[in-house]
Motif scaffolding. Structure first.
Motif, PDB file in Angstrom:
ATOM      1  N   ARG A  43       0.836  -1.211   0.000  1.00 16.53           N
ATOM      2  CA  ARG A  43       0.000   0.000   0.000  1.00 16.53           C
ATOM      3  C   ARG A  43       0.865   1.252   0.000  1.00 16.53           C
ATOM      4  O   ARG A  43       0.579   2.216  -0.713  1.00 16.53           O
ATOM      5  CB  ARG A  43      -0.927   0.010   1.217  1.00 16.53           C
ATOM      6  N   LYS A  44       1.896   1.251   0.792  1.00 19.83           N
ATOM      7  CA  LYS A  44       2.779   2.417   0.829  1.00 19.83           C
ATOM      8  C   LYS A  44       3.463   2.626  -0.518  1.00 19.83           C
ATOM      9  O   LYS A  44       3.559   3.752  -1.021  1.00 19.83           O
ATOM     10  CB  LYS A  44       3.825   2.245   1.932  1.00 19.83           C
ATOM     11  N   TYR A  45       3.932   1.534  -1.082  1.00 20.86           N
ATOM     12  CA  TYR A  45       4.619   1.634  -2.370  1.00 20.86           C
ATOM     13  C   TYR A  45       3.668   2.138  -3.447  1.00 20.86           C
ATOM     14  O   TYR A  45       3.986   3.075  -4.203  1.00 20.86           O
ATOM     15  CB  TYR A  45       5.191   0.273  -2.753  1.00 20.86           C
ATOM     16  N   LEU A  46       2.490   1.512  -3.557  1.00 17.94           N
ATOM     17  CA  LEU A  46       1.543   1.906  -4.591  1.00 17.94           C
ATOM     18  C   LEU A  46       1.049   3.331  -4.385  1.00 17.94           C
ATOM     19  O   LEU A  46       0.863   4.083  -5.340  1.00 17.94           O
ATOM     20  CB  LEU A  46       0.362   0.932  -4.627  1.00 17.94           C
ATOM     21  N   GLY A  47       0.810   3.702  -3.115  1.00 20.37           N
ATOM     22  CA  GLY A  47       0.388   5.071  -2.829  1.00 20.37           C
ATOM     23  C   GLY A  47       1.411   6.087  -3.286  1.00 20.37           C
ATOM     24  O   GLY A  47       1.065   7.129  -3.861  1.00 20.37           O
ATOM     25  N   GLU A  51       1.008   8.992  -6.364  1.00 21.94           N
ATOM     26  CA  GLU A  51       1.330  10.415  -6.214  1.00 21.94           C
ATOM     27  C   GLU A  51       2.363  10.868  -7.242  1.00 21.94           C
ATOM     28  O   GLU A  51       2.239  11.947  -7.838  1.00 21.94           O
ATOM     29  CB  GLU A  51       1.834  10.688  -4.795  1.00 21.94           C
ATOM     30  N   SER A  52       3.397  10.079  -7.458  1.00 19.39           N
ATOM     31  CA  SER A  52       4.431  10.483  -8.412  1.00 19.39           C
ATOM     32  C   SER A  52       3.885  10.496  -9.842  1.00 19.39           C
ATOM     33  O   SER A  52       4.227  11.380 -10.639  1.00 19.39           O
ATOM     34  CB  SER A  52       5.642   9.549  -8.317  1.00 19.39           C
ATOM     35  N   SER A  53       2.999   9.546 -10.181  1.00 15.16           N
ATOM     36  CA  SER A  53       2.405   9.522 -11.520  1.00 15.16           C
ATOM     37  C   SER A  53       1.480  10.706 -11.730  1.00 15.16           C
ATOM     38  O   SER A  53       1.406  11.271 -12.829  1.00 15.16           O
ATOM     39  CB  SER A  53       1.642   8.209 -11.738  1.00 15.16           C
ATOM     40  N   LEU A  54       0.776  11.108 -10.663  1.00 14.90           N
ATOM     41  CA  LEU A  54      -0.099  12.263 -10.758  1.00 14.90           C
ATOM     42  C   LEU A  54       0.716  13.529 -11.015  1.00 14.90           C
ATOM     43  O   LEU A  54       0.351  14.367 -11.853  1.00 14.90           O
ATOM     44  CB  LEU A  54      -0.916  12.408  -9.467  1.00 14.90           C
ATOM     45  N   ARG A  55       1.826  13.670 -10.300  1.00 19.66           N
ATOM     46  CA  ARG A  55       2.666  14.865 -10.480  1.00 19.66           C
ATOM     47  C   ARG A  55       3.267  14.933 -11.884  1.00 19.66           C
ATOM     48  O   ARG A  55       3.389  16.005 -12.472  1.00 19.66           O
ATOM     49  CB  ARG A  55       3.786  14.875  -9.437  1.00 19.66           C
ATOM     50  N   SER A  56       3.605  13.772 -12.430  1.00 17.63           N
ATOM     51  CA  SER A  56       4.231  13.761 -13.751  1.00 17.63           C
ATOM     52  C   SER A  56       3.220  13.808 -14.890  1.00 17.63           C
ATOM     53  O   SER A  56       3.604  14.000 -16.056  1.00 17.63           O
ATOM     54  CB  SER A  56       5.099  12.508 -13.898  1.00 17.63           C
ATOM     55  N   GLY A  57       1.930  13.632 -14.574  1.00 13.66           N
ATOM     56  CA  GLY A  57       0.908  13.633 -15.610  1.00 13.66           C
ATOM     57  C   GLY A  57       0.861  12.355 -16.427  1.00 13.66           C
ATOM     58  O   GLY A  57       0.291  12.333 -17.524  1.00 13.66           O
ATOM     59  N   TYR A  59      -1.025   9.610 -16.806  1.00 10.09           N
ATOM     60  CA  TYR A  59      -2.339   9.168 -16.343  1.00 10.09           C
ATOM     61  C   TYR A  59      -2.567   7.677 -16.548  1.00 10.09           C
ATOM     62  O   TYR A  59      -3.264   7.045 -15.761  1.00 10.09           O
ATOM     63  CB  TYR A  59      -3.433   9.975 -17.041  1.00 10.09           C
ATOM     64  N   LYS A  60      -1.978   7.108 -17.584  1.00  7.56           N
ATOM     65  CA  LYS A  60      -2.146   5.678 -17.793  1.00  7.56           C
ATOM     66  C   LYS A  60      -1.517   4.900 -16.644  1.00  7.56           C
ATOM     67  O   LYS A  60      -2.121   3.987 -16.078  1.00  7.56           O
ATOM     68  CB  LYS A  60      -1.525   5.264 -19.120  1.00  7.56           C
ATOM     69  N   ARG A  61      -0.313   5.281 -16.292  1.00 13.16           N
ATOM     70  CA  ARG A  61       0.368   4.607 -15.183  1.00 13.16           C
ATOM     71  C   ARG A  61      -0.333   4.906 -13.860  1.00 13.16           C
ATOM     72  O   ARG A  61      -0.489   4.032 -13.006  1.00 13.16           O
ATOM     73  CB  ARG A  61       1.826   5.056 -15.143  1.00 13.16           C
ATOM     74  N   LEU A  62      -0.781   6.142 -13.701  1.00 18.52           N
ATOM     75  CA  LEU A  62      -1.516   6.535 -12.489  1.00 18.52           C
ATOM     76  C   LEU A  62      -2.738   5.656 -12.285  1.00 18.52           C
ATOM     77  O   LEU A  62      -2.987   5.148 -11.185  1.00 18.52           O
ATOM     78  CB  LEU A  62      -1.929   8.000 -12.599  1.00 18.52           C
ATOM     79  N   LYS A  63      -3.521   5.451 -13.339  1.00 17.13           N
ATOM     80  CA  LYS A  63      -4.745   4.656 -13.220  1.00 17.13           C
ATOM     81  C   LYS A  63      -4.439   3.215 -12.840  1.00 17.13           C
ATOM     82  O   LYS A  63      -5.137   2.605 -12.034  1.00 17.13           O
ATOM     83  CB  LYS A  63      -5.530   4.702 -14.536  1.00 17.13           C
ATOM     84  N   ALA A  64      -3.390   2.665 -13.449  1.00 16.48           N
ATOM     85  CA  ALA A  64      -3.050   1.274 -13.157  1.00 16.48           C
ATOM     86  C   ALA A  64      -2.641   1.099 -11.702  1.00 16.48           C
ATOM     87  O   ALA A  64      -3.103   0.184 -11.016  1.00 16.48           O
ATOM     88  CB  ALA A  64      -1.937   0.802 -14.084  1.00 16.48           C
ATOM     89  N   TYR A  65      -1.773   1.985 -11.196  1.00 12.56           N
ATOM     90  CA  TYR A  65      -1.378   1.907  -9.787  1.00 12.56           C
ATOM     91  C   TYR A  65      -2.592   2.099  -8.882  1.00 12.56           C
ATOM     92  O   TYR A  65      -2.766   1.390  -7.883  1.00 12.56           O
ATOM     93  CB  TYR A  65      -0.332   2.982  -9.478  1.00 12.56           C
ATOM     94  N   ASN A  66      -3.433   3.074  -9.224  1.00 10.66           N
ATOM     95  CA  ASN A  66      -4.603   3.345  -8.387  1.00 10.66           C
ATOM     96  C   ASN A  66      -5.576   2.170  -8.379  1.00 10.66           C
ATOM     97  O   ASN A  66      -6.153   1.828  -7.341  1.00 10.66           O
ATOM     98  CB  ASN A  66      -5.318   4.606  -8.878  1.00 10.66           C
ATOM     99  N   MET A  67      -5.762   1.521  -9.525  1.00  9.68           N
ATOM    100  CA  MET A  67      -6.698   0.393  -9.602  1.00  9.68           C
ATOM    101  C   MET A  67      -6.215  -0.789  -8.772  1.00  9.68           C
ATOM    102  O   MET A  67      -7.006  -1.445  -8.091  1.00  9.68           O
ATOM    103  CB  MET A  67      -6.896  -0.015 -11.060  1.00  9.68           C
TER     104      MET A  67
END
Length: 430
Positions: A43-47, A51-57, A59-67
Motif C-alpha cells: 500500500r505504501k509503495y503503490l500510494g 502520487e508520483s504519476s499524478l505529479r508527472s501527468g 495518467y495511464k500509469r496513475l490509473k493502473a497503480y490506483n486500480m
C-alpha cells in the motif's frame, strides 16, 4: 520482498499497451494481499507511485497503480482509503425531456431539476478525472440534454477515460452519433427501448416518438458498423412491465437485425404514484415463460440477453460482497456525492426516507477527498458487508450484488410506500 515483487509485476504489465490486461495483473497480485495489510509495504509503495504519476501527468500509469491499490483496499475491507474511485456514475443533469411512467421524474413535478454547474464539473475534472478508469452516464436525467456534453468527451479524452452512456435516444441526432463514434474512449452505448410497437412504446416513454427513436438508434447502429467500431458494445435497456413483457422476444429479433450486442432486462421498481399492477410481481408465470422464449431466440441469433433472476428460481449465485463502497462513486448534478444507484444519498431516517439536507457530502463546501474518506463513507464500508448494514437496501433489496430473491416483495416495490402485502392491496384498490 513484497515491495520488490509488486514492482516487478507492475513493470512487466507496463510492457504491454493494452490497458485491459489489468485483470491479469490483478490475478498475479491477488495471492500477495490475501491478509489485511493496513500500512503494509504494498500500500505504501503503490500510494507513492500514484502520487508520483499524478505529479508527472502519466495518467495511464496513475490509473493502473490506483486500480491495483483500490483492489487491495477493497479486498481487505479498509474503511479509510489511499486509493481513489475507479468508476464514476456521472449525473450531469437531473433534467429530462420525457416523463416515463415508471420513473420518479413522472411522479414528482416539484423535484429539483438542474444541470451540473461548470464550477462543480471543473472541480471534479481536476481532482477526480485523473484517477478514473470509467465514467458511466446511466441515471437521473438525460445526459444528452447537458449543454456542455462535449466538454465531458474532451475531459475523458484528455485523461484516457472509458465512457459508458445510456440515453433515451430522442436527442441522438446524426451529428451526435458522429461525435460519439469519433470519440475513441466510447466503450458502451445503450438506448432505453421498451417495446416494438408505437402504441406500447409511447405509453411507457411519455413525450417520446417511437419512429424518431427507432430511426435514431438504427442510424447509430449502422454508422457503428460502417466505421468498424466493434470495440463499442451496443445494448438495449429494457424495463420489464406487465405492459411490455411480451415484446421481449421480438426485441431480440430487432437487436439481431441491427447488430446490437446485448439486451439488459430489469424488473420495474414501483415507487411514487406508479400503479402496482404494472409490476411483474403479479404476473410471475408470464414473465418466466417470456424469459424462456427470449432466451431461446437469443441463443439462436447470437444476441446477448441479461435477465434478472426468475420468479421461483433457486438462486445459484452466492450473496456477493459489495465493492461499490470502495471503487465507485455516484455524482449528482447539485454537487452531492453518493455511494451508488441504490443508495443515491447517504442520509436516511429510521423509516427509510431520504432526508433533503445533504450538505454534509456536498462538493460545494468540501473537497472530494474529504467526502471520500469522511464519516458517511467510513460507516458504509464498516457495515455494508456485515449481517446488519447501516442501510436496509444493502441487506435485502440490492439487485446488483444478488441480495434478495426475485419473489421478494421489496425487489419490486418501494418499502417506504408499500411495506407489506396489505399496503399494496390498499393502493391497488384506490
Amino acid at each position: 520482498m513484497l515491495k520488490w515483487l509488486s514492482k516487478r509485476v507492475i513493470e512487466r504489465y507496463f510492457e504491454h499497451d493494452d490497458f485491459r490486461r489489468l485483470e491479469e495483473l490483478d490475478r498475479k497480485l491477488r495471492g500477495i494481499y490475501t491478509a489485511p495489510l493496513p500500512g503494509g509495504l504494498i500500500r505504501k509503495y503503490l500510494g507513492a507511485r500514484v502520487e508520483s504519476s499524478l505529479r508527472s501527468g502519466d495518467y495511464k500509469r496513475l490509473k493502473a497503480y490506483n486500480m491495483v491499490l483500490n483492489r487491495i483496499e477493497t479486498e481487505t475491507g479498509l474503511t479509510e482509503l489511499r486509493s481513489m474511485p475507479v468508476i464514476a456514475h456521472f449525473n450531469l443533469t437531473s433534467k429530462c425531456n420525457l416523463r416515463c411512467i415508471m420513473c420518479f421524474q413522472a411522479h414528482n413535478e416539484d423535484m429539483e431539476r438542474l444541470h451540473m454547474p461548470p464550477e462543480i464539473l471543473a472541480k471534479l475534472s481536476e481532482t477526480l478525472f485523473p484517477f478514473l478508469k470509467t465514467v458511466k452516464m446511466d441515471a437521473s436525467g438525460e445526459a444528452l440534454l447537458y449543454p456542455e456534453f462535449n466538454t465531458i468527451l474532451n475531459s475523458c479524452d484528455e485523461y484516457g477515460i472509458d465512457l459508458q452512456l445510456t440515453t433515451n435516444g430522442t436527442l441522438l441526432t446524426e451529428e451526435m452519433t458522429h461525435s460519439l463514434l469519433a470519440f475513441k474512449g466510447l466503450r458502451h452505448f445503450c438506448v432505453s427501448f421498451d417495446a416494438v410497437t408505437r402504441e406500447v412504446f409511447e405509453t411507457i416513454r411519455v413525450n417520446a416518438r417511437f419512429e424518431k427513436v427507432y430511426r435514431n438508434f438504427e442510424y447509430f447502429c449502422r454508422k457503428r458498423r460502417e466505421l468498424g467500431r466493434d470495440d463499442v458494445t451496443v445494448g438495449i435497456a429494457f424495463t420489464a412491465l406487465r405492459q411490455n413483457i411480451e415484446h421481449l422476444p421480438a426485441l431480440v429479433e430487432l437487436a439481431h437485425d441491427w447488430g446490437i450486442d446485448i439486451i439488459y432486462v430489469a424488473y420495474v421498481f414501483i415507487s411514487g404514484t406508479s400503479d402496482p399492477g404494472w409490476s411483474l410481481y403479479y404476473s410471475q408465470d408470464l414473465a418466466n415463460r417470456v424469459f424462456d422464449e427470449a432466451l431461446q431466440r437469443s441463443a439462436r441469433l447470437g444476441v446477448g440477453l441479461h435477465l434478472p433472476p426468475r420468479f421461483g428460481q433457486t438462486e445459484t449465485q452466492t450473496w456477493r460482497r459489495c465493492t461499490w463502497a470502495w471503487n465507485s462513486v455516484y455524482l449528482h448534478p447539485n454537487g452531492i456525492v453518493g455511494p451508488c444507484c441504490i443508495i443515491q444519498y447517504f442520509t436516511q431516517t429510521d423509516d427509510g426516507r431520504h432526508l433533503t439536507d445533504r450538505k454534509e457530502n456536498s462538493l460545494v463546501g468540501k473537497s472530494f477527498k474529504e467526502i471520500w474518506n469522511g464519516e458517511s463513507y467510513r460507516r458504509l464500508r464498516e457495515s455494508v458487508n456485515s449481517p446488519e448494514p447501516v442501510y436496509f437496501h444493502c441487506k435485502d433489496s440490492c439487485p446488483v450484488f444478488g441480495r434478495g430473491e426475485a419473489a421478494d416483495l421489496h425487489r419490486h416495490f418501494d418499502p417506504v410506500l408499500y411495506p407489506d402485502e396489505e399496503a399494496l392491496k390498499v393502493h391497488r384498490g384506490r
